[in-house]
Motif scaffolding. Structure first.
Motif, PDB file in Angstrom:
ATOM      1  N   ASP A  50     102.543  86.413  35.930  1.00 58.65           N
ATOM      2  CA  ASP A  50     102.977  85.297  34.726  1.00 58.65           C
ATOM      3  C   ASP A  50     104.814  84.228  34.985  1.00 58.65           C
ATOM      4  O   ASP A  50     104.593  83.569  34.197  1.00 58.65           O
ATOM      5  N   GLY A  51     104.970  85.012  35.733  1.00 63.10           N
ATOM      6  CA  GLY A  51     105.951  83.249  35.741  1.00 63.10           C
ATOM      7  C   GLY A  51     107.659  84.086  35.308  1.00 63.10           C
ATOM      8  O   GLY A  51     108.265  84.136  35.407  1.00 63.10           O
ATOM      9  N   ASP A  52     107.789  85.923  35.504  1.00 65.43           N
ATOM     10  CA  ASP A  52     108.863  86.273  35.037  1.00 65.43           C
ATOM     11  C   ASP A  52     109.860  87.203  35.919  1.00 65.43           C
ATOM     12  O   ASP A  52     108.499  87.137  36.739  1.00 65.43           O
ATOM     13  N   ASP A  53     110.806  87.562  36.240  1.00 62.47           N
ATOM     14  CA  ASP A  53     111.391  88.292  36.362  1.00 62.47           C
ATOM     15  C   ASP A  53     110.661  89.270  37.235  1.00 62.47           C
ATOM     16  O   ASP A  53     110.961  89.628  36.037  1.00 62.47           O
ATOM     17  N   TRP A  90      93.799 104.614  34.361  1.00 64.33           N
ATOM     18  CA  TRP A  90      93.799 103.339  34.193  1.00 64.33           C
ATOM     19  C   TRP A  90      93.700 102.623  34.479  1.00 64.33           C
ATOM     20  O   TRP A  90      95.715 102.154  34.776  1.00 64.33           O
ATOM     21  N   ASN A  91      93.637 101.314  34.756  1.00 65.43           N
ATOM     22  CA  ASN A  91      94.281 100.177  35.464  1.00 65.43           C
ATOM     23  C   ASN A  91      94.086  98.866  34.393  1.00 65.43           C
ATOM     24  O   ASN A  91      93.155  99.086  33.382  1.00 65.43           O
ATOM     25  N   TRP A  92      95.299  98.654  33.646  1.00 60.51           N
ATOM     26  CA  TRP A  92      95.327  97.840  32.288  1.00 60.51           C
ATOM     27  C   TRP A  92      94.994  96.398  33.181  1.00 60.51           C
ATOM     28  O   TRP A  92      95.679  95.664  33.710  1.00 60.51           O
ATOM     29  N   LEU A  93      93.575  95.343  32.322  1.00 58.05           N
ATOM     30  CA  LEU A  93      93.213  94.318  33.709  1.00 58.05           C
ATOM     31  C   LEU A  93      94.072  93.571  31.742  1.00 58.05           C
ATOM     32  O   LEU A  93      94.293  93.269  30.898  1.00 58.05           O
ATOM     33  N   ALA A  94      94.193  92.045  32.457  1.00 54.27           N
ATOM     34  CA  ALA A  94      93.971  91.232  32.196  1.00 54.27           C
ATOM     35  C   ALA A  94      92.991  89.771  32.017  1.00 54.27           C
ATOM     36  O   ALA A  94      92.893  89.736  33.235  1.00 54.27           O
ATOM     37  N   PRO A  95      93.159  89.207  31.294  1.00 57.12           N
ATOM     38  CA  PRO A  95      92.295  87.703  30.772  1.00 57.12           C
ATOM     39  C   PRO A  95      92.961  86.855  31.787  1.00 57.12           C
ATOM     40  O   PRO A  95      93.769  86.851  32.254  1.00 57.12           O
ATOM     41  N   VAL A  96      92.129  85.944  33.040  1.00 57.44           N
ATOM     42  CA  VAL A  96      92.432  84.904  33.414  1.00 57.44           C
ATOM     43  C   VAL A  96      92.853  83.596  32.274  1.00 57.44           C
ATOM     44  O   VAL A  96      91.754  83.491  32.263  1.00 57.44           O
ATOM     45  N   THR A  97      93.845  83.017  32.516  1.00 55.60           N
ATOM     46  CA  THR A  97      94.423  82.272  31.928  1.00 55.60           C
ATOM     47  C   THR A  97      95.168  81.686  32.813  1.00 55.60           C
ATOM     48  O   THR A  97      95.334  81.360  33.936  1.00 55.60           O
ATOM     49  N   LYS A  98      94.934  80.832  32.426  1.00 52.77           N
ATOM     50  CA  LYS A  98      95.493  78.777  33.585  1.00 52.77           C
ATOM     51  C   LYS A  98      96.946  79.133  32.727  1.00 52.77           C
ATOM     52  O   LYS A  98      97.282  77.678  33.337  1.00 52.77           O
ATOM     53  N   LYS A  99      97.711  79.366  32.250  1.00 53.52           N
ATOM     54  CA  LYS A  99      98.685  79.657  31.627  1.00 53.52           C
ATOM     55  C   LYS A  99     100.014  78.669  32.849  1.00 53.52           C
ATOM     56  O   LYS A  99     100.597  78.084  32.522  1.00 53.52           O
ATOM     57  N   ARG A 100      99.685  79.722  33.866  1.00 57.84           N
ATOM     58  CA  ARG A 100     101.197  79.135  35.238  1.00 57.84           C
ATOM     59  C   ARG A 100      99.682  79.662  36.304  1.00 57.84           C
ATOM     60  O   ARG A 100      98.515  80.394  36.097  1.00 57.84           O
ATOM     61  N   THR A 101     100.415  79.474  37.046  1.00 52.97           N
ATOM     62  CA  THR A 101      99.723  79.045  38.270  1.00 52.97           C
ATOM     63  C   THR A 101     100.203  80.128  39.142  1.00 52.97           C
ATOM     64  O   THR A 101     102.026  79.665  40.195  1.00 52.97           O
ATOM     65  N   PRO A 102     100.076  81.383  39.968  1.00 53.09           N
ATOM     66  CA  PRO A 102     101.030  82.345  41.343  1.00 53.09           C
ATOM     67  C   PRO A 102     101.835  82.099  41.784  1.00 53.09           C
ATOM     68  O   PRO A 102     100.172  80.625  42.401  1.00 53.09           O
ATOM     69  N   GLY A 103     102.325  82.312  42.166  1.00 51.97           N
ATOM     70  CA  GLY A 103     102.792  81.185  44.063  1.00 51.97           C
ATOM     71  C   GLY A 103     104.296  80.293  43.375  1.00 51.97           C
ATOM     72  O   GLY A 103     105.190  80.101  44.542  1.00 51.97           O
ATOM     73  N   THR A 104     104.487  79.871  42.703  1.00 55.95           N
ATOM     74  CA  THR A 104     105.129  78.428  42.263  1.00 55.95           C
ATOM     75  C   THR A 104     106.107  78.821  41.062  1.00 55.95           C
ATOM     76  O   THR A 104     106.616  77.611  41.009  1.00 55.95           O
ATOM     77  N   THR A 105     105.330  79.600  40.270  1.00 51.06           N
ATOM     78  CA  THR A 105     105.928  79.216  39.301  1.00 51.06           C
ATOM     79  C   THR A 105     108.020  79.420  38.950  1.00 51.06           C
ATOM     80  O   THR A 105     107.996  80.759  40.124  1.00 51.06           O
ATOM     81  N   LYS A 106     108.215  79.292  38.455  1.00 47.67           N
ATOM     82  CA  LYS A 106     110.157  79.070  38.357  1.00 47.67           C
ATOM     83  C   LYS A 106     110.396  78.983  39.945  1.00 47.67           C
ATOM     84  O   LYS A 106     111.737  79.464  39.895  1.00 47.67           O
ATOM     85  N   GLY A 107     109.891  78.298  40.631  1.00 46.11           N
ATOM     86  CA  GLY A 107     110.105  77.952  42.456  1.00 46.11           C
ATOM     87  C   GLY A 107     110.004  79.309  43.093  1.00 46.11           C
ATOM     88  O   GLY A 107     110.693  79.486  43.994  1.00 46.11           O
ATOM     89  N   GLY A 108     109.686  80.170  42.436  1.00 35.96           N
ATOM     90  CA  GLY A 108     109.336  81.730  43.592  1.00 35.96           C
ATOM     91  C   GLY A 108     108.407  81.807  43.993  1.00 35.96           C
ATOM     92  O   GLY A 108     106.767  81.651  43.799  1.00 35.96           O
ATOM     93  N   GLN A 109     107.969  83.410  44.693  1.00 38.74           N
ATOM     94  CA  GLN A 109     107.279  83.655  45.111  1.00 38.74           C
ATOM     95  C   GLN A 109     106.116  84.482  44.343  1.00 38.74           C
ATOM     96  O   GLN A 109     107.037  86.153  43.612  1.00 38.74           O
ATOM     97  N   ALA A 110     105.593  85.002  44.014  1.00 37.36           N
ATOM     98  CA  ALA A 110     104.435  85.720  43.045  1.00 37.36           C
ATOM     99  C   ALA A 110     104.128  86.642  43.281  1.00 37.36           C
ATOM    100  O   ALA A 110     103.005  86.750  44.862  1.00 37.36           O
TER     101      ALA A 110
END
Length: 271
Positions: A50-53, A90-110
């Motif tokens: 999600d781009g969160d720390d 249980w694995n709590w799954l999440a829907p795929v969204t286009k909110k952010r791009t993993p790996g480039t969010t906030k300049g960090g590694q996802a």
């Protein structure tokens, strides 16, 4: 931190033990992967999908007085996005969204955990005795998890308590705890096969992902250019050398990266 599906020769009753005991190993694999995608010598900022720390939250919900575990299990099995991995996990799954791009969010590694079909994993949920434990990797997810569990379980659980750890604390705790863990009775060749299979799956995806150390270009695309070939070769050597330093007996140390050099057409640069 994917899963133990596809293993052979193991008692099905040992699956939960395998998941728990493999935690530090999978965490180390993830860190090697992240560092391999970063610029050599740097330490990338880590964020979740999600781009969160990255801040690890362990939320413990005590079962309310008079509530039995079977009642909680029935509700969780009926809850949307919870996929059972065992009778109590249980694995709590999440829907795929286009909110952010993993790996480039906030300049960090996802740090992105997914199921084998690519579905993102939002959290892990486990019923341990009279406690329901939810583990997430950010403060925002913790708030959402507490609210959602209250909706799913209502008065079946009491007010939760939360343990918070930073990435550094998480890694330090894992390192301190590892020597005291009981060794899992898995033949070394079987554990090696499991780890190598996971590495192949993850690195196959990495070849077609944007890598910060390669100017946010994919290894496969850059390897097709004259100027990019030596850059990709250096990146491969960095990852390969990192795995080789894992230590005697570590399945990562015996992983063969030859197929990556072959696929990228760089075998002539390997030395």
């Amino acid at each position: 931190m994917d899963d133990a599906q596809g293993t052979v020769g193991l008692d099905p009753l040992d699956k939960d033990a395998l998941l728990r005991a493999s935690g530090p190993m999978f965490t180390n694999m993830w860190l090697l992967d992240c560092l391999g995608k970063a610029i050599p010598g740097s330490s990338p900022d880590m964020v979740n999908a999600d781009g969160d720390d990255l801040v690890f939250h362990r939320i413990v919900f005590p079962l309310a007085k008079g509530v039995i575990g079977k009642s909680v299990v029935r509700r969780l099995n009926a809850a949307q996005w919870l996929e059972p991995a065992s009778d109590t996990f249980w694995n709590w799954l999440a829907p795929v969204t286009k909110k952010r791009t993993p790996g480039t969010t906030k300049g960090g590694q996802a740090f992105v955990t997914t199921m084998e079909d690519g579905t993102p994993v939002f959290a892990n949920v486990e019923l341990a005795g009279r406690k329901l434990i939810v583990e997430v990797n950010s403060a925002a997810r913790a708030e959402q998890a507490i609210a959602q569990m209250s909706e799913w379980l209502g008065d079946c659980v009491s007010t939760p308590m939360t343990e918070i750890r930073t990435l550094a604390q998480f890694m330090a705790d894992d390192a301190a705890r590892a020597p005291q863990e009981e060794p899992l009775d898995i033949p070394p060749n079987e554990m090696e096969r499991i780890v190598h299979q996971m590495l192949t799956r993850e690195y196959t995806k990495t070849l077609d992902e944007a890598v910060p150390a390669l100017g946010h270009k994919t290894p496969r695309a850059l390897a097709r250019t004259k100027a990019g070939r030596p850059k990709v070769a250096d990146w491969l050597k960095y990852i390969e050398n990192g795995a080789a330093k894992s230590g005697p007996g570590d399945p990562m140390a015996t992983y063969d990266f030859t197929w990556m050099w072959d696929q990228l057409g760089l075998i002539d640069l390997r030395r």
